[in-house]
Design a protein around this motif. Structure first.
Motif, PDB file in Angstrom:
ATOM      1  N   ARG A 185       0.946  -1.285  -0.069  1.00 12.03           N
ATOM      2  CA  ARG A 185      -0.145   0.176  -0.048  1.00 12.03           C
ATOM      3  C   ARG A 185       0.780   1.350  -0.168  1.00 12.03           C
ATOM      4  O   ARG A 185       0.727   2.365  -0.640  1.00 12.03           O
ATOM      5  CB  ARG A 185      -0.937  -0.103   1.303  1.00 12.03           C
ATOM      6  CG  ARG A 185      -1.767   1.206   1.416  1.00 12.03           C
ATOM      7  CD  ARG A 185      -2.557   1.485   0.276  1.00 12.03           C
ATOM      8  NE  ARG A 185      -3.056   2.704   0.138  1.00 12.03           N
ATOM      9  CZ  ARG A 185      -4.370   2.911   0.081  1.00 12.03           C
ATOM     10  NH1 ARG A 185      -5.184   2.487   0.571  1.00 12.03           N
ATOM     11  NH2 ARG A 185      -4.701   4.342   0.028  1.00 12.03           N
ATOM     12  N   GLN A 188       2.220   1.522  -3.300  1.00 16.15           N
ATOM     13  CA  GLN A 188       1.392   1.945  -4.256  1.00 16.15           C
ATOM     14  C   GLN A 188       1.177   3.486  -4.263  1.00 16.15           C
ATOM     15  O   GLN A 188       1.203   4.097  -5.223  1.00 16.15           O
ATOM     16  CB  GLN A 188      -0.004   1.288  -3.892  1.00 16.15           C
ATOM     17  CG  GLN A 188      -1.154   1.823  -5.065  1.00 16.15           C
ATOM     18  CD  GLN A 188      -2.524   1.330  -4.443  1.00 16.15           C
ATOM     19  OE1 GLN A 188      -2.437   0.412  -3.570  1.00 16.15           O
ATOM     20  NE2 GLN A 188      -3.576   1.276  -5.393  1.00 16.15           N
ATOM     21  N   GLY A 420      -6.141   0.745   5.781  1.00 16.72           N
ATOM     22  CA  GLY A 420      -5.519   0.394   4.479  1.00 16.72           C
ATOM     23  C   GLY A 420      -4.092   0.715   4.721  1.00 16.72           C
ATOM     24  O   GLY A 420      -3.146   0.145   4.044  1.00 16.72           O
ATOM     25  N   TYR A 421      -3.857   1.975   5.558  1.00 10.41           N
ATOM     26  CA  TYR A 421      -2.561   2.165   5.684  1.00 10.41           C
ATOM     27  C   TYR A 421      -1.705   1.781   6.786  1.00 10.41           C
ATOM     28  O   TYR A 421      -2.558   1.326   7.637  1.00 10.41           O
ATOM     29  CB  TYR A 421      -2.478   3.644   5.880  1.00 10.41           C
ATOM     30  CG  TYR A 421      -2.819   4.750   4.576  1.00 10.41           C
ATOM     31  CD1 TYR A 421      -1.828   5.316   3.688  1.00 10.41           C
ATOM     32  CD2 TYR A 421      -3.990   4.905   4.189  1.00 10.41           C
ATOM     33  CE1 TYR A 421      -2.011   5.925   2.579  1.00 10.41           C
ATOM     34  CE2 TYR A 421      -4.295   5.643   3.072  1.00 10.41           C
ATOM     35  CZ  TYR A 421      -3.339   6.321   2.582  1.00 10.41           C
ATOM     36  OH  TYR A 421      -3.469   7.131   1.310  1.00 10.41           O
TER      37      TYR A 421
END
Ligand SMILES: Cc1cc2nc3c(=O)[nH]c(=O)nc-3n(C[C@H](O)[C@H](O)[C@H](O)COP(=O)(O)OP(=O)(O)OC[C@H]3O[C@@H](n4cnc5c(N)ncnc54)[C@H](O)[C@@H]3O)c2cc1C
Length: 444
Positions: A185, A188, A420-421
């Protein structure tokens, strides 16, 4: 609507701004006298100046944080030293620099032109990163970073010089235990976005001044709604009913608890037991935490190194644990001109040694790796700040709670929620914003 926010860290303050923008009245309760939580300024008696509780960097990809600062009328361009991605080791053996090309060629150029890696190592870094991009930045949820690198045939040397510092800096978790998905992540966001997403932003002012201290003056309109910030105000009691929540006897329409996960657990466990409450509380108590240490050295005069950030090689057998060196003469406020910050992520081993010995070893490490012709000025004073629960351990399979709790009118926010982090500033800011949006749309 009258909303309470518990916690004046980056998540709580982000929530407060959003709620005030929606036209709610907001009271932020912060236990400490200083705003900013784990990213705050402190007074150092030994250095006789204000410093941060730990060196922080932001990335160009931290779009919500930068937008929030602009919403407060601040100018990120002035408040950060912004540089395109460039990694150099203090000893000069390793280096890479993003090329002046559109994404993703800027990074392809950086890796292919990296100093200190063989051609095969550079090609394999490109291959494993390109593979991740093709997979939509998704890896098996149970995989660790070490397993992912092994699968990508990365050499020990490439891991030591490139991947390990990156993993520790972003996840604060050793590669053998760190979640490959959370690492993906980070990659990304910084590598998969536009070229400026991988820019490195170093605060020029102390962290509380960067934006948290401005929140109490935020006035987006002329309405009578208030945004009140109460410092030194720890919330101890929380109750809910179908129409109100009550904090230490004061009623509100709703609350966002934006304390760290364990303090949030302490507050939520006071609420009436409900069907999914037990499961929710067990997610909050399942986090493990890892420390970060920051050694600040005050030099006799500014060193004026050419680079504000340099990679250090650690050498545990010599008690040398420094991973990154920040020369504040390049980026910091006037009073930081003579300060160096040495960052030690996952500082468990550092903490095991007698303080005086490990500081002397850290000074030796910086001096030894700084190359000839750049003699380090004498160290006048030092400070060590250890944040024992700096971040949650970013391990695979971690279940992270959503902003909405099973209790009516109670939301949570923080870097530990399901963002998500890993535990980073942008995750905290996004979590706060999301909680505020959810509360507003459910109550209006
Ligand atoms: C040394 C260090 C270096 C880091 N480096 C980076 C970096 O370079 N880049 C990056 O992106 N991230 C970094 N991080 C992570 C980043 O600091 C965190 O992700 C972020 O600050 C978390 O914000 P938060 O608001 O979720 O939580 P917190 O900052 O923990 O805020 C919670 C707040 O709630 C308050 N509180 C708790 N209980 C109560 C109560 N009962 N009543 C009232 N108030 C209460 C606390 O005092 C605190 O202010 C670093 C962290 C540390 C410690």
């Amino acid at each position: 609507m009258n909303i309470a926010v518990v916690g004046g860290g980056w998540a709580g303050l982000s929530a407060a701004i959003r709620l005030r923008k929606y036209g709610c009245s907001v009271v932020v309760f912060e236990a400490s006298r200083t705003l900013g939580g784990r990213a705050r300024s402190v007074h150092s008696a030994s250095l006789d100046t204000r410093i941060d509780n730990g060196q922080h960097i932001l990335l160009g990809a931290y779009t919500e944080t930068l937008a929030l600062m602009r919403e407060l009328g601040l100018e990120p361009d002035k408040l950060f030293l912004r540089e395109c991605l460039q990694l150099d080791s203090a000893d000069g053996c390793f280096g890479l620099r993003a090329a002046a090309l559109p994404a993703p060629l800027h990074l392809l150029g950086a890796i292919l032109g990296a100093r200190g890696l063989s051609l095969m190592e550079r090609l394999r870094i490109v291959a494993v990163t390109a593979g991740l991009r093709r997979q939509g930045w998704k890896v098996h949820p149970d995989m660790t970073v070490a397993q992912w690198l092994d699968q990508g045939a990365q050499s020990d040397h490439a891991i030591q010089s490139f991947w390990q510092p990156l993993c520790l800096a972003t996840l604060n978790t050793p590669m053998g235990a760190a979640s490959a998905q959370l690492f993906a992540r980070v990659l990304q966001d910084s590598l998969g976005g536009p070229a400026h997403a991988s820019d490195v932003l170093i605060p020029r002012v102390n962290l509380s001044e960067l934006w948290p201290d401005h929140v109490a003056h935020y006035r987006p309109d002329d309405s009578a709604c208030e945004l009140e910030v109460r410092r030194g105000s720890a919330v101890r009691g929380l109750q809910t009913s179908s129409s109100k929540v009550t904090l230490d006897g004061t009623p509100f329409d709703a609350v966002i608890v934006a304390a760290n996960a364990s303090a949030t657990h302490r507050l939520l466990q006071q609420l009436d037991p409900c069907a999914s409450g037990t499961e929710y509380l067990s997610m909050l108590s399942a986090f493990q935490y890892l420390p970060i240490a920051t050694v600040t050295l005050q030099l006799e005069r500014p060193w004026n190194r050419t680079r504000p950030i340099l990679l250090l090689k650690d050498s545990p057998q010599h008690m040398q644990y420094g991973q990154w060196l920040f020369d504040r003469s390049a980026s910091g406020p006037a009073e930081s001109q003579c300060l160096l910050n040495i960052v030690i992520s996952d500082a468990r081993a550092f903490m095991e040694h007698p303080r005086a010995q490990v500081i002397a070893a850290t000074i030796d490490q910086v001096r030894e790796q700084s190359g000839s012709g750049l003699d380090m000025p004498k160290v006048r004073n030092h400070e060590v700040i250890i944040e024992k629960r700096a971040t949650f351990a970013a391990v695979p399979g971690l279940k992270r709670p959503p902003n909405q709790t099973p209790w009516p009118r109670v939301w949570v926010a923080g870097d530990w929620t399901d963002t998500g982090y890993p535990a980073v500033l942008e995750g905290a800011v996004r979590s706060g914003k999301q909680a505020a949006q959810a509360i507003y749309s459910s109550l209006r």
